[in-house]
Scaffold this motif. Structure first.
Motif, short mmCIF file in Angstrom:
data_model
loop_
_atom_site.label_atom_id
_atom_site.label_comp_id
_atom_site.label_asym_id
_atom_site.label_seq_id
_atom_site.Cartn_x
_atom_site.Cartn_y
_atom_site.Cartn_z
N TYR A 80 0.84 -1.19 0.00
CA TYR A 80 0.00 0.00 0.00
C TYR A 80 0.87 1.24 0.00
N TYR A 118 -8.50 1.70 -0.21
CA TYR A 118 -7.11 1.94 0.15
C TYR A 118 -6.31 2.14 -1.13
N ILE A 120 -3.10 1.72 -3.40
CA ILE A 120 -1.99 0.78 -3.53
C ILE A 120 -0.92 1.34 -4.47
#
Length: 139
Positions: A80, A118, A120
């Protein structure tokens, strides 16, 4: 074909099969060791299969130059981008379950079309509901 030729060919086939079996088992044992050393360094572990999305919430057809990178399987570790930050106790965010109940932390995520993602890196995002662990700590 004579019996001696059958026995000879059978023994050669057996040796080749056993030789291939030993090389495959040695390769499988070496791969998880390298994956385990990098599992706690900026990684997300997926609990479900996940697709890679762009900043507008649309699924990508190619990610990092390949079609195979757009679908990530269950249990894979994904790098990430960003840093883990502290938050207030009892916040309404996805947060890491640390051993210390007073100091909670979270990985910042982005809300796109009512869903949380999220980052990445390289313009790719993963749905936050598909993530089980961040840096080895459960959500």
């Amino acid at each position: 074909m004579k019996l001696s030729k059958k026995i000879f060919l059978g023994s050669i086939a057996g040796i080749l099969i056993l030789g291939a079996g030993f090389s495959v088992s040695q390769q499988l044992k070496s791969t998880p060791i390298t994956a385990a050393t990098t599992s706690n360094n900026n990684t997300l572990k997926l609990v479900h299969g996940a697709y890679v999305y762009n900043k507008k919430g649309r699924r990508l057809k190619k990610y990092c130059g390949s079609w195979s990178n757009t679908h990530l399987r269950k249990g894979t570790n994904v790098q990430y981008s960003g840093t883990i930050q502290p938050i207030e106790k009892d916040s309404k965010q996805y947060y890491l379950l640390n051993d210390d109940n007073y100091n909670q932390s979270w990985l910042p995520y982005k809300k796109i079309k009512g869903k949380y993602y999220y980052s990445i890196g390289h313009g790719g995002y993963i749905n936050a509901a598909n993530v089980n662990e961040i840096d080895g700590q459960p959500l």
